[in-house]
Design a protein around this motif. Structure first.
Motif, PDB file in Angstrom:
ATOM      1  N   ALA A 144       0.837  -1.215   0.000  1.00 45.36           N
ATOM      2  CA  ALA A 144       0.000   0.000   0.000  1.00 45.36           C
ATOM      3  C   ALA A 144       0.865   1.256   0.000  1.00 45.36           C
ATOM      4  N   ALA A 145       1.919   1.262   0.794  1.00 43.82           N
ATOM      5  CA  ALA A 145       2.764   2.447   0.922  1.00 43.82           C
ATOM      6  C   ALA A 145       3.596   2.704  -0.330  1.00 43.82           C
ATOM      7  N   VAL A 146       4.033   1.642  -0.996  1.00 42.91           N
ATOM      8  CA  VAL A 146       4.980   1.797  -2.094  1.00 42.91           C
ATOM      9  C   VAL A 146       4.323   1.696  -3.469  1.00 42.91           C
ATOM     10  N   LEU A 147       3.354   0.803  -3.642  1.00 42.27           N
ATOM     11  CA  LEU A 147       2.870   0.496  -4.990  1.00 42.27           C
ATOM     12  C   LEU A 147       1.412   0.837  -5.280  1.00 42.27           C
ATOM     13  N   LEU A 148       0.584   0.963  -4.266  1.00 41.28           N
ATOM     14  CA  LEU A 148      -0.841   1.210  -4.513  1.00 41.28           C
ATOM     15  C   LEU A 148      -1.048   2.459  -5.361  1.00 41.28           C
ATOM     16  N   GLN A 149      -0.461   3.557  -4.986  1.00 39.46           N
ATOM     17  CA  GLN A 149      -0.636   4.816  -5.725  1.00 39.46           C
ATOM     18  C   GLN A 149      -0.051   4.714  -7.130  1.00 39.46           C
ATOM     19  N   TYR A 150       1.049   4.010  -7.270  1.00 38.77           N
ATOM     20  CA  TYR A 150       1.668   3.812  -8.584  1.00 38.77           C
ATOM     21  C   TYR A 150       0.672   3.149  -9.548  1.00 38.77           C
ATOM     22  N   PHE A 151       0.073   2.037  -9.097  1.00 38.54           N
ATOM     23  CA  PHE A 151      -0.854   1.316  -9.970  1.00 38.54           C
ATOM     24  C   PHE A 151      -2.138   2.103 -10.192  1.00 38.54           C
ATOM     25  N   TRP A 152      -2.656   2.754  -9.160  1.00 39.85           N
ATOM     26  CA  TRP A 152      -3.891   3.522  -9.340  1.00 39.85           C
ATOM     27  C   TRP A 152      -3.672   4.733 -10.239  1.00 39.85           C
ATOM     28  N   ASN A 153      -2.522   5.391 -10.145  1.00 38.15           N
ATOM     29  CA  ASN A 153      -2.245   6.503 -11.062  1.00 38.15           C
ATOM     30  C   ASN A 153      -2.180   6.008 -12.497  1.00 38.15           C
ATOM     31  N   SER A 154      -1.563   4.864 -12.690  1.00 39.47           N
ATOM     32  CA  SER A 154      -1.502   4.278 -14.023  1.00 39.47           C
ATOM     33  C   SER A 154      -2.910   3.935 -14.517  1.00 39.47           C
ATOM     34  N   ALA A 155      -3.737   3.400 -13.640  1.00 40.73           N
ATOM     35  CA  ALA A 155      -5.114   3.056 -14.020  1.00 40.73           C
ATOM     36  C   ALA A 155      -5.930   4.305 -14.331  1.00 40.73           C
ATOM     37  N   LYS A 156      -5.710   5.375 -13.570  1.00 33.93           N
ATOM     38  CA  LYS A 156      -6.453   6.619 -13.821  1.00 33.93           C
ATOM     39  C   LYS A 156      -6.135   7.191 -15.200  1.00 33.93           C
ATOM     40  N   ILE A 157      -4.910   7.009 -15.661  1.00 34.51           N
ATOM     41  CA  ILE A 157      -4.556   7.450 -17.014  1.00 34.51           C
ATOM     42  C   ILE A 157      -5.391   6.686 -18.039  1.00 34.51           C
ATOM     43  N   ASP A 205      -8.792   8.208 -18.433  1.00 40.10           N
ATOM     44  CA  ASP A 205      -8.727   9.666 -18.607  1.00 40.10           C
ATOM     45  C   ASP A 205      -9.100  10.415 -17.330  1.00 40.10           C
ATOM     46  N   GLY A 206      -8.790   9.833 -16.169  1.00 38.99           N
ATOM     47  CA  GLY A 206      -8.977  10.497 -14.887  1.00 38.99           C
ATOM     48  C   GLY A 206     -10.393  10.513 -14.359  1.00 38.99           C
ATOM     49  N   SER A 207     -11.339   9.915 -15.069  1.00 42.84           N
ATOM     50  CA  SER A 207     -12.734   9.942 -14.618  1.00 42.84           C
ATOM     51  C   SER A 207     -13.259   8.527 -14.415  1.00 42.84           C
ATOM     52  N   ILE A 208     -13.761   8.243 -13.230  1.00 40.30           N
ATOM     53  CA  ILE A 208     -14.307   6.919 -12.926  1.00 40.30           C
ATOM     54  C   ILE A 208     -15.500   6.599 -13.826  1.00 40.30           C
ATOM     55  N   MET A 209     -16.096   7.620 -14.405  1.00 34.62           N
ATOM     56  CA  MET A 209     -17.218   7.402 -15.322  1.00 34.62           C
ATOM     57  C   MET A 209     -16.764   6.671 -16.594  1.00 34.62           C
ATOM     58  N   ILE A 266     -14.860   4.016 -16.642  1.00 30.41           N
ATOM     59  CA  ILE A 266     -14.376   2.701 -16.234  1.00 30.41           C
ATOM     60  C   ILE A 266     -14.779   1.613 -17.237  1.00 30.41           C
ATOM     61  N   PHE A 267     -15.855   1.830 -17.972  1.00 29.53           N
ATOM     62  CA  PHE A 267     -16.291   0.853 -18.968  1.00 29.53           C
ATOM     63  C   PHE A 267     -15.823   1.214 -20.372  1.00 29.53           C
ATOM     64  N   THR A 268     -15.237   2.390 -20.524  1.00 29.75           N
ATOM     65  CA  THR A 268     -14.753   2.837 -21.832  1.00 29.75           C
ATOM     66  C   THR A 268     -13.360   3.452 -21.690  1.00 29.75           C
ATOM     67  N   PRO A 269     -12.351   2.606 -21.506  1.00 35.30           N
ATOM     68  CA  PRO A 269     -10.993   3.142 -21.382  1.00 35.30           C
ATOM     69  C   PRO A 269     -10.622   3.979 -22.603  1.00 35.30           C
ATOM     70  N   GLY A 270      -9.824   5.008 -22.371  1.00 34.16           N
ATOM     71  CA  GLY A 270      -9.452   5.928 -23.428  1.00 34.16           C
ATOM     72  C   GLY A 270      -8.212   5.504 -24.186  1.00 34.16           C
ATOM     73  N   ALA A 271      -7.761   6.404 -25.039  1.00 28.94           N
ATOM     74  CA  ALA A 271      -6.581   6.143 -25.865  1.00 28.94           C
ATOM     75  C   ALA A 271      -5.346   5.878 -24.996  1.00 28.94           C
ATOM     76  N   GLY A 272      -5.298   6.490 -23.803  1.00 24.92           N
ATOM     77  CA  GLY A 272      -4.172   6.252 -22.897  1.00 24.92           C
ATOM     78  C   GLY A 272      -4.076   4.793 -22.490  1.00 24.92           C
ATOM     79  N   ALA A 273      -5.222   4.148 -22.299  1.00 24.77           N
ATOM     80  CA  ALA A 273      -5.228   2.732 -21.937  1.00 24.77           C
ATOM     81  C   ALA A 273      -4.691   1.892 -23.087  1.00 24.77           C
ATOM     82  N   TYR A 274      -5.172   2.183 -24.279  1.00 20.08           N
ATOM     83  CA  TYR A 274      -4.704   1.438 -25.448  1.00 20.08           C
ATOM     84  C   TYR A 274      -3.221   1.682 -25.696  1.00 20.08           C
ATOM     85  N   ALA A 275      -2.781   2.919 -25.491  1.00 20.18           N
ATOM     86  CA  ALA A 275      -1.371   3.252 -25.703  1.00 20.18           C
ATOM     87  C   ALA A 275      -0.475   2.548 -24.693  1.00 20.18           C
TER      88      ALA A 275
END
Length: 192
Positions: free
Chosen positions: A37-50, A53-57, A59-68
């Motif tokens: 949690a201290a070392v990797l949780l934020q790393y993975f969640w920041n990557s997931a937020k990209i 596109d930063g919006s939980i809305m 979650i069912f339609t990942p953006g170009a950042g996910a594909y990239a």
């Protein structure tokens, strides 16, 4: 001389035996999950937020950042127009990879389905490393390197080792797995 060595062996055995008994069953799983949690949780969640596109809305339609991130060469080949990439199997891979990057770390930290989630994170890290090398052209370095830019593989192996602890030893007593398991065991004893 033999008596002195025997004394130190007994002292060593007594001290570390007591330490092992005091921490048995709860400490390693809890410590591994806390460090994750201290070392990797934020790393993975920041990557997931990209990926969303930063919006939980999204979650069912990942953006170009996910594909990239997940399918870099394919995304580049279609000039980042993800509508040209078939949903099955590629869009599904991106969607599941995005969900995994949110869900698996949360499960590890909460201690829920911990062994499964930790093993899933190990697989995720292996796939991520493979994509980094083959898709992004990252030089992950070599083992035993003393050069910082050549240590990616060493860092990833530390992540995997950290996740091996809850995979093999379980989450420990301070976890939802233990809490739900305790409730289940009580219910089973009641009905027996």
């Amino acid at each position: 001389m033999g008596a002195l060595i025997g004394f130190f062996v007994r002292l060593y055995t007594m001290v570390f035996g007591a330490l092992e008994r005091l921490t048995n069953g709860w400490f390693l799983g809890l410590a591994a999950r806390f460090i994750f949690a201290a070392v990797l949780l934020q790393y993975f969640w920041n990557s997931a937020k990209i990926k969303i596109d930063g919006s939980i809305m999204n979650i069912f339609t990942p953006g170009a950042g996910a594909y990239a991130q997940i399918l870099p060469k394919m995304t580049e080949a279609v000039s980042y127009d993800i509508s040209q990439i078939a949903f099955f199997p590629y869009g599904l891979i991106v969607l599941l990879g995005t969900w995994a990057e949110f869900i698996l770390p949360a499960l590890v930290v909460l201690g829920l389905f911990t062994r499964f989630a930790s093993l899933g994170m190990i697989v995720f890290i292996c796939v991520m490393t493979y994509v980094d090398v083959t898709g992004h052209g990252v030089d992950i370095g070599i083992l035993f390197s003393t050069t910082p830019d050549k240590q990616i593989i060493s860092v990833r192996l530390l992540w995997i080792f950290l996740l091996l602890v809850p995979t093999l030893k379980g989450p420990g007593v301070v976890s939802l797995d233990w809490l739900f398991g305790r409730s289940y065991r009580r219910r089973e004893m009641y009905y027996d």
